[in-house]
Design a protein around this motif. Sequence first.
Motif, short mmCIF file in Angstrom:
data_model
loop_
_atom_site.label_atom_id
_atom_site.label_comp_id
_atom_site.label_asym_id
_atom_site.label_seq_id
_atom_site.Cartn_x
_atom_site.Cartn_y
_atom_site.Cartn_z
N VAL A 147 0.86 -1.18 0.00
CA VAL A 147 0.00 0.00 0.00
C VAL A 147 0.90 1.23 0.00
CG1 VAL A 147 -1.77 1.27 1.26
CG2 VAL A 147 -1.80 -1.23 1.26
N ILE A 148 0.66 2.13 -0.94
CA ILE A 148 1.48 3.34 -1.07
C ILE A 148 0.81 4.45 -0.27
CG2 ILE A 148 2.41 5.04 -2.67
CD1 ILE A 148 2.28 2.82 -4.82
N THR A 149 1.58 5.03 0.65
CA THR A 149 1.05 6.13 1.45
C THR A 149 2.07 7.25 1.52
OG1 THR A 149 1.93 5.13 3.46
CG2 THR A 149 -0.35 4.63 2.91
N ASP A 150 1.58 8.44 1.62
CA ASP A 150 2.41 9.63 1.82
C ASP A 150 3.52 9.80 0.79
OD1 ASP A 150 0.89 10.29 4.06
OD2 ASP A 150 2.16 9.08 5.38
N GLU A 151 3.28 9.40 -0.43
CA GLU A 151 4.25 9.63 -1.49
C GLU A 151 3.72 10.76 -2.35
OE1 GLU A 151 5.45 6.26 -3.76
OE2 GLU A 151 5.88 5.06 -1.98
N PRO A 152 4.61 11.62 -2.84
CA PRO A 152 4.14 12.71 -3.69
C PRO A 152 3.53 12.18 -4.98
CG PRO A 152 6.54 12.59 -3.73
CD PRO A 152 6.06 11.61 -2.70
#
Length: 130
Positions: free
Chosen positions: A3-8
């Motif tokens: 799960v991808i979180t807090d990436e620009p």
Amino acid sequence: MKVITDEPLPSKAKCAGSLKNVLDALYVLNGKWKLALIFSLMGSSKRFNEIQQEVTGISAKVLAKELKDLELNGFITRNVYPTTPVSIIYETTGYARTLRTVIGELSAWGQQHREKIKQSMRKQVDIAKA
């Protein structure tokens, strides 16, 4: 599943390039049977009838067409052995095996989705009982 979180957010150009890549992949692997056939053949080489038995629901006509498409795109090889009767064995290529991670991720997502649907159905039944 990662799960991808807090990436620009990616740039517009990068999104467009990624979208083109996804569309290219979907173009080659379109339809509901191609990935299933590749997955079936990743386990072992098989004859036509063995594939049709394992991938339930596919007609012989559609299976023949899909196998030809997969062969043309370099995902499988069709080996003809001069026996009586002639034996034809299908197997994946190294190129098809590069999809192993993709198929694994799709499998994990499918399981997660199935569980989500089951939970949703349970909630609907609970609401109907109340």
